[in-house]
Design a protein around this motif. Structure first.
Motif, mmCIF file in Angstrom:
data_model
loop_
_atom_site.group_PDB
_atom_site.id
_atom_site.type_symbol
_atom_site.label_atom_id
_atom_site.label_comp_id
_atom_site.label_asym_id
_atom_site.label_seq_id
_atom_site.Cartn_x
_atom_site.Cartn_y
_atom_site.Cartn_z
ATOM 1 N N VAL A 160 39.163 24.434 79.613
ATOM 2 C CA VAL A 160 37.862 23.653 78.567
ATOM 3 C C VAL A 160 38.585 22.837 78.327
ATOM 4 N N GLN A 161 39.780 22.547 77.823
ATOM 5 C CA GLN A 161 40.332 21.302 77.419
ATOM 6 C C GLN A 161 40.425 20.234 78.291
ATOM 7 N N LEU A 162 40.967 20.593 79.456
ATOM 8 C CA LEU A 162 41.281 19.367 80.811
ATOM 9 C C LEU A 162 39.797 19.141 81.810
ATOM 10 N N ALA A 163 39.424 20.625 81.211
ATOM 11 C CA ALA A 163 37.956 20.180 81.636
ATOM 12 C C ALA A 163 37.274 18.595 81.531
ATOM 13 N N ALA A 164 37.107 19.106 79.828
ATOM 14 C CA ALA A 164 36.410 17.865 78.926
ATOM 15 C C ALA A 164 37.391 16.391 78.861
ATOM 16 N N ARG A 165 38.218 17.377 79.450
ATOM 17 C CA ARG A 165 39.319 15.164 79.245
ATOM 18 C C ARG A 165 38.537 14.544 80.097
ATOM 19 N N ALA A 166 38.597 15.500 81.436
ATOM 20 C CA ALA A 166 37.885 14.654 83.112
ATOM 21 C C ALA A 166 36.920 14.036 82.752
ATOM 22 N N GLY A 167 36.726 14.137 82.278
ATOM 23 C CA GLY A 167 35.191 14.016 81.613
ATOM 24 C C GLY A 167 33.740 14.613 82.238
ATOM 25 N N LEU A 168 33.543 16.221 82.768
ATOM 26 C CA LEU A 168 33.435 16.935 83.103
ATOM 27 C C LEU A 168 32.449 17.974 82.005
ATOM 28 N N VAL A 169 30.939 18.083 82.216
ATOM 29 C CA VAL A 169 30.290 18.586 80.315
ATOM 30 C C VAL A 169 30.364 20.498 80.575
ATOM 31 N N VAL A 170 31.053 20.711 80.164
ATOM 32 C CA VAL A 170 31.596 21.738 79.534
ATOM 33 C C VAL A 170 30.277 22.804 79.221
ATOM 34 N N THR A 171 30.188 24.171 79.934
ATOM 35 C CA THR A 171 29.746 24.829 78.895
ATOM 36 C C THR A 171 30.676 25.611 78.936
ATOM 37 N N ALA A 172 30.639 26.687 77.653
ATOM 38 C CA ALA A 172 31.610 27.750 77.289
ATOM 39 C C ALA A 172 31.298 29.335 77.279
ATOM 40 N N LEU A 173 31.526 30.748 78.327
ATOM 41 C CA LEU A 173 31.128 31.523 77.687
ATOM 42 C C LEU A 173 32.229 32.361 77.040
ATOM 43 N N ALA A 174 31.942 32.753 76.045
ATOM 44 C CA ALA A 174 32.922 33.482 75.319
ATOM 45 C C ALA A 174 32.385 34.125 74.233
ATOM 46 N N GLY A 175 33.017 35.316 73.928
ATOM 47 C CA GLY A 175 32.606 36.412 72.629
ATOM 48 C C GLY A 175 31.609 35.503 71.644
ATOM 49 N N ALA A 176 31.333 35.760 71.010
ATOM 50 C CA ALA A 176 29.774 35.030 70.191
ATOM 51 C C ALA A 176 30.896 34.802 68.624
ATOM 52 N N GLU A 177 32.026 35.685 68.477
ATOM 53 C CA GLU A 177 32.661 34.996 67.708
ATOM 54 C C GLU A 177 33.632 33.930 67.484
ATOM 55 N N ASP A 178 33.420 33.380 69.052
ATOM 56 C CA ASP A 178 34.034 32.021 69.309
ATOM 57 C C ASP A 178 33.745 30.739 69.291
ATOM 58 N N GLU A 179 32.179 31.202 69.666
ATOM 59 C CA GLU A 179 31.571 29.736 69.256
ATOM 60 C C GLU A 179 32.473 28.801 69.513
ATOM 61 N N ALA A 180 33.119 27.863 67.840
ATOM 62 C CA ALA A 180 33.861 27.383 66.876
ATOM 63 C C ALA A 180 35.126 27.066 67.305
ATOM 64 N N LEU A 181 35.525 28.084 67.888
ATOM 65 C CA LEU A 181 36.948 27.694 68.490
ATOM 66 C C LEU A 181 36.368 27.280 70.495
ATOM 67 N N VAL A 182 35.472 27.507 71.159
ATOM 68 C CA VAL A 182 35.543 26.761 71.906
ATOM 69 C C VAL A 182 34.954 25.665 72.266
ATOM 70 N N ARG A 183 34.444 25.468 71.442
ATOM 71 C CA ARG A 183 33.600 23.748 70.882
ATOM 72 C C ARG A 183 34.500 22.919 70.535
ATOM 73 N N SER A 184 35.516 23.976 69.323
ATOM 74 C CA SER A 184 36.425 22.544 69.166
ATOM 75 C C SER A 184 37.391 22.173 70.536
#
Length: 298
Positions: A160-184
């Motif tokens: 997620v971090q590397l893709a966002a840094r490369a300018g990709l529009v990232v959608t993260a799939l994870a547990g519901a409790e992890d939304e804040a983490l993956v958005r960060s």
């Protein structure tokens, strides 16, 4: 020296702490005094016999962070005492990084990041190289959409971090409790596990190894990259399907270290255990909710 090995396949209870000779550094190699070593899902697979090797002693561990202790013939650019990180590639090997010393090809190591401690540094090699190589195989340009499955895990989080840094529009799939983490970490959108993205994406980096389910979310003519050889689904709808197999690459690892130094790549550690408690570390790895690398210290 002491090393965590398996002589019989099975659960964490099969891990033995063996007394073995200290390995010597051959031509083109360096010996590393291990200070920290990541415990990866692949180690659990090795322990369980997924990769074969019955009837022989198998050493565990791929990630390492420590100091160079000895230098083999023909190696330049390194000195004794240099802090390094490296990847000891290979599932079936007599000794891994879960030991007091390990020998690696000099081409497999990079200077350790000074911005983090040795334990955190041990969380970089396998996860970082896997994520970086998979992202390269996607081959998507800035502005393209990518779905990262398992986005709260070590590989997924780094992807997620590397893709966002490369300018990709990232959608993260994870547990519901992890939304804040993956958005960060840089995700622009979030999909809870068990649900599907609202629209097809240009590519999927399948860190959770969902296979066909993840492929279904790729647009016609898009790209799917898996992270485990032999686990990718069959191609369909003109989708390019590829599998990433990690390799020891000190040059690429050095570029990842530079991102850590710049504060552009966050390393996450879940738990630490002394080498003597390698079996407990494997037990922890197998429990739900691990968010970060489990690390052994020696």
């Amino acid at each position: 020296m002491l090393a965590a090995v398996v002589n019989e396949f099975g659960g964490p209870e099969r891990i033995e702490l063996a007394e073995v000779p200290v390995p010597g550094a051959g031509a083109g190699q360096v010996r590393i005094r291990v200070r920290a070593a990541g415990v990866n899902p692949v180690d659990g697979g090795v322990r369980a016999g997924v990769f074969g090797g019955a009837g022989q002693r198998i050493g565990l561990g791929w990630d390492v962070a420590g100091e160079i202790d000895a230098i083999g013939a023909g190696v330049s650019g390194w000195s004794r005492g240099d802090r390094v990180v490296g990847l000891h590639y290979g599932a079936v090997k007599p000794l891994g990084t879960h030991a007091e010393y390990v020998v690696l090809d000099a081409s497999a190591v990079a200077a350790a990041p000074a911005a983090v401690d040795t334990v955190a540094a041990a969380a970089l090699p396998l996860g970082g190289l896997t994520a970086a190589r998979a992202l390269d195989q996607l081959g998507l340009g800035a502005g393209a959409s990518v779905l990262v499955t398992g986005a709260a895990g070590v590989v997924g989080g780094l992807a997620v971090q590397l893709a966002a840094r490369a300018g990709l529009v990232v959608t993260a799939l994870a547990g519901a409790e992890d939304e804040a983490l993956v958005r960060s970490l840089g995700a622009a959108a979030f999909v809870p596990r068990g649900e599907a993205p609202a629209e097809p994406v240009d590519g999927v980096l399948d860190a959770a190894v969902l296979g066909g389910a993840a492929l279904a979310w790729v647009r016609d003519g898009g790209v799917y990259v898996g992270v485990i050889p032999g686990a990718a689904p069959a191609a369909e709808r003109g989708i390019r399907v590829e599998e990433q197999e990690v390799a020891a690459d000190g040059e690429l690892l050095g570029r990842l270290v530079a991102l850590v130094e710049a504060g552009a790549l966050t390393l996450r550690v879940s738990d630490t255990f002394p080498l003597a408690d390698a079996a407990k570390a494997h037990e922890r790895l197998g429990t739900p909710g691990v968010r970060g690398r489990v690390v052994l210290t020696a």
